[in-house]
Motif scaffolding. Structure first.
Motif, PDB file in Angstrom:
ATOM      1  N   LYS A   1       0.835  -1.206   0.000  1.00 20.27           N
ATOM      2  CA  LYS A   1       0.000   0.000   0.000  1.00 20.27           C
ATOM      3  C   LYS A   1       0.872   1.259   0.000  1.00 20.27           C
ATOM      4  CE  LYS A   1      -3.991   2.047   2.320  1.00 20.27           C
ATOM      5  NZ  LYS A   1      -4.952   1.933   3.446  1.00 20.27           N
TER       6      LYS A   1
ATOM      7  N   GLU B   1       4.219   2.224  -5.766  1.00 27.24           N
ATOM      8  CA  GLU B   1       3.889   2.120  -7.185  1.00 27.24           C
ATOM      9  C   GLU B   1       4.847   1.144  -7.866  1.00 27.24           C
ATOM     10  OE1 GLU B   1       2.249   6.723  -7.762  1.00 27.24           O
ATOM     11  OE2 GLU B   1       4.153   6.115  -8.704  1.00 27.24           O
TER      12      GLU B   1
ATOM     13  N   TRP C   1      -0.587  -7.300 -13.794  1.00 29.28           N
ATOM     14  CA  TRP C   1      -1.219  -6.212 -13.043  1.00 29.28           C
ATOM     15  C   TRP C   1      -1.835  -6.722 -11.737  1.00 29.28           C
ATOM     16  CZ3 TRP C   1      -3.988  -1.672 -15.813  1.00 29.28           C
ATOM     17  CH2 TRP C   1      -3.198  -1.201 -16.868  1.00 29.28           C
TER      18      TRP C   1
ATOM     19  N   SER D   1      -1.741  -5.435  -7.728  1.00 31.63           N
ATOM     20  CA  SER D   1      -2.966  -5.078  -7.004  1.00 31.63           C
ATOM     21  C   SER D   1      -3.135  -5.930  -5.750  1.00 31.63           C
ATOM     22  CB  SER D   1      -4.184  -5.228  -7.919  1.00 31.63           C
ATOM     23  OG  SER D   1      -4.090  -4.364  -9.033  1.00 31.63           O
TER      24      SER D   1
ATOM     25  N   LYS E   1       0.104   0.190  -6.469  1.00 28.07           N
ATOM     26  CA  LYS E   1      -0.584   0.777  -7.615  1.00 28.07           C
ATOM     27  C   LYS E   1       0.179   0.469  -8.900  1.00 28.07           C
ATOM     28  CE  LYS E   1      -2.162   5.262  -9.445  1.00 28.07           C
ATOM     29  NZ  LYS E   1      -2.174   6.733  -9.221  1.00 28.07           N
TER      30      LYS E   1
ATOM     31  N   TYR F   1     -10.424  -3.316 -13.910  1.00 25.88           N
ATOM     32  CA  TYR F   1      -9.738  -2.038 -13.697  1.00 25.88           C
ATOM     33  C   TYR F   1     -10.604  -0.895 -14.249  1.00 25.88           C
ATOM     34  CZ  TYR F   1      -5.637  -4.535 -12.079  1.00 25.88           C
ATOM     35  OH  TYR F   1      -4.789  -5.320 -11.342  1.00 25.88           O
TER      36      TYR F   1
END
Length: 509
Positions: A220, A223, A235, A239, A244, A465
């Protein structure tokens, strides 16, 4: 294709009198054993009967001493077994008491998905779905070869049937089915293959990437740079870790992450770059590593499609800080179920990953962290050890098919793959592009050639997404609208490749 020879066919090939009387038996036998696309088998239940009949015929015809007759029979059977494989009669067979021997041979053929070559009219009438008379063989095979599948997993894996059978028996007898000797051996062998210190088996390729991120403490507020053009699993791993995704466009020629576009996306929150070796072709790792070093970022390879691919002579899986592999059945190194692995040279990372994959536990019932249940199981590890021994050979067959495609597909409406001079891809997929992709796919389908699209929707346009659906990545979007994957595998026949080339060259807009 796979074929079981009934004993009457075997005997036809061994006896001069029978060769003259039944010439089609010899023609079919020779065709199958000399054609690389086909494999001939004899049922294990047939060998004893074959020995008895051979002994009787030699004894009657030549009237030799018992010792000499036995030696001739032994030589004949050994010569036969140099040409065909033995297929085990399954224990779950249904016995036909009208002819127990025939029911054993039929059961063997059904167990391995083979056609049964026989002159026995009783078998042909009773089991017409699998039994073929040698007189009709070539007509049947011609019809079977008409369709070209995108990927025939049965054909790929049946090449290793006997080795799989032995691997299964060994695991079954061991009584140890999770994190045992097979996983340990595979981890060692795959690490050596990739040229790294450590390999840690996990549940699948997505878990491999996710656990790497967790082991690095990426989550959290962080990036991670990812390709905009990739399968969504890349991806999802980010997640799941709570970080991110920061998509970066690909090089339109290679479809891989474009290093020139990375730096502008780096912020003080960026922690890692995931470089995907898409379709089996390595990303430009030197350029990516140089950027990562400048900004103190981790480089994670997504090698799910690139087992054995080379970048400047070095194998994927050894080019970054860590790498995630998938052993999904359709991969170049595919299991008979799901599986994955992580490779790295980082001692501490390897230790943390081993703990995380096993409930956060290094010692049973003592949990250091909140981990996961993501372990490569013993059976899949055993099967993967079999496949690993043949991986380079299989990849070389893919390279031959790709070379044939590259040299002979000539159509101005089709864009062929681009391979940089420093890359040696393993062609997990052979992907062409066309502005009339859908028309091309329909045309090939009408001509019995199956193709697939990898992938029809880019990650940023997926419902998963939805918060990113408004973003525009024009290069990725163009790729997803134009790409089409042609059939390619180590089991593909040359005539299939030639047929594909012929139809592609005839395609017109």
């Amino acid at each position: 294709m796979f074929f079981i020879f009934d004993n009457n066919i075997i005997l036809d090939t061994l006896s001069n009198a029978r060769k003259e009387k039944f010439p089609s038996s010899l023609s079919v036998f020779d065709f199958i054993i000399n054609e690389s696309a086909h494999t001939g088998f004899i049922s294990s239940s047939s060998i004893d009967n074959l020995e008895f009949v051979l002994y009787s015929e030699i004894k009657t015809t030549l009237n030799l001493e018992r010792k000499i007759t036995n030696k001739l029979v032994e030589l004949a059977i050994m010569n036969l077994l140099d040409k065909v494989e033995i297929a085990k009669t399954p224990s779950y067979m249904e016995i036909d008491f009208d002819d127990i021997e025939d029911s054993q041979v039929v059961a063997t053929a059904r167990a391995i998905g083979a056609k049964l070559i026989t002159r026995d009219k009783g078998i042909i009438n009773k089991h017409h779905d699998i039994a073929i008379h040698p007189d009709n063989f070539f007509d049947v095979v011609k019809q079977e070869e008409k369709d070209i599948p995108f990927l025939d997993l049965k054909e790929i894996n049946m090449q290793h049937f006997n080795e799989y059978e032995k691997a299964f028996d060994n695991v079954m007898k061991s009584g140890w089915y999770i994190l045992g000797k097979e996983v340990e051996a595979f981890e060692k062998e795959f690490a050596e293959y990739c040229g790294v210190k450590y390999c840690i088996g996990v549940g699948n390729g997505l878990d491999a990437l996710h656990i790497i991120l967790r082991a690095y403490g990426i989550g959290k507020g962080d990036e991670v740079i990812v390709p905009s053009n990739t399968y969504i699993a890349t991806w999802l791993a980010v997640s799941y870790a709570g970080a991110k995704v920061i998509p970066v466009e690909p090089d339109i020629r290679t479809y891989n992450l474009d290093p020139k576009l990375i730096e502008e996306k780096i912020t003080n929150k960026t922690k890692a770059i995931i470089a995907v070796h898409l379709y089996g072709q390595p990303a430009d790792m030197d350029a990516i590593n140089t950027i990562a070093k400048k900004y103190n970022l981790k480089v994670i390879e997504d090698s799910a499609q690139a087992h054995g691919a080379l970048y400047k002579g070095r194998k994927t899986g050894s080019l970054g800080d860590a790498s995630g592999f998938s052993f999904y059945p359709g991969k170049n190194l595919g299991a008979l179920g799901d599986g994955g692995a992580i490779t790295t040279n980082d001692d501490e990372l390897a230790k943390r990953i081993r703990i995380l994959r096993n409930y956060g536990s290094e010692k049973k019932y003592f949990n250091e962290v909140k981990g996961f249940n993501s372990r490569l199981d013993e059976m899949q590890a055993a099967f993967l050890r079999v496949k690993l021994r043949h991986l380079d050979e299989d990849n070389n067959k893919r390279k031959e098919i790709a070379k044939n495609y590259m040299e002979n597909i000539i159509n101005e409406n089709i864009v062929l793959p681009y391979v940089p001079e420093w890359a040696d891809p393993v062609w997990h997929l052979f992907v062409i592009r066309s502005t009339k992709r859908d028309d091309l796919q329909k045309y090939l389908s009408e001509n019995n050639i199956q193709t697939m699209i990898h992938y029809p929707i880019p990650p940023h346009k997926q419902k998963a997404y939805s918060n990113m659906n408004n973003l525009s990545f024009p290069i990725s979007e163009q790729i997803h609208e134009e790409v089409l994957s042609l059939p390619i595998s180590g089991a593909q026949k040359r005539y299939s490749s030639e047929n594909i080339i012929r139809y592609l060259n005839l395609f017109e807009i």
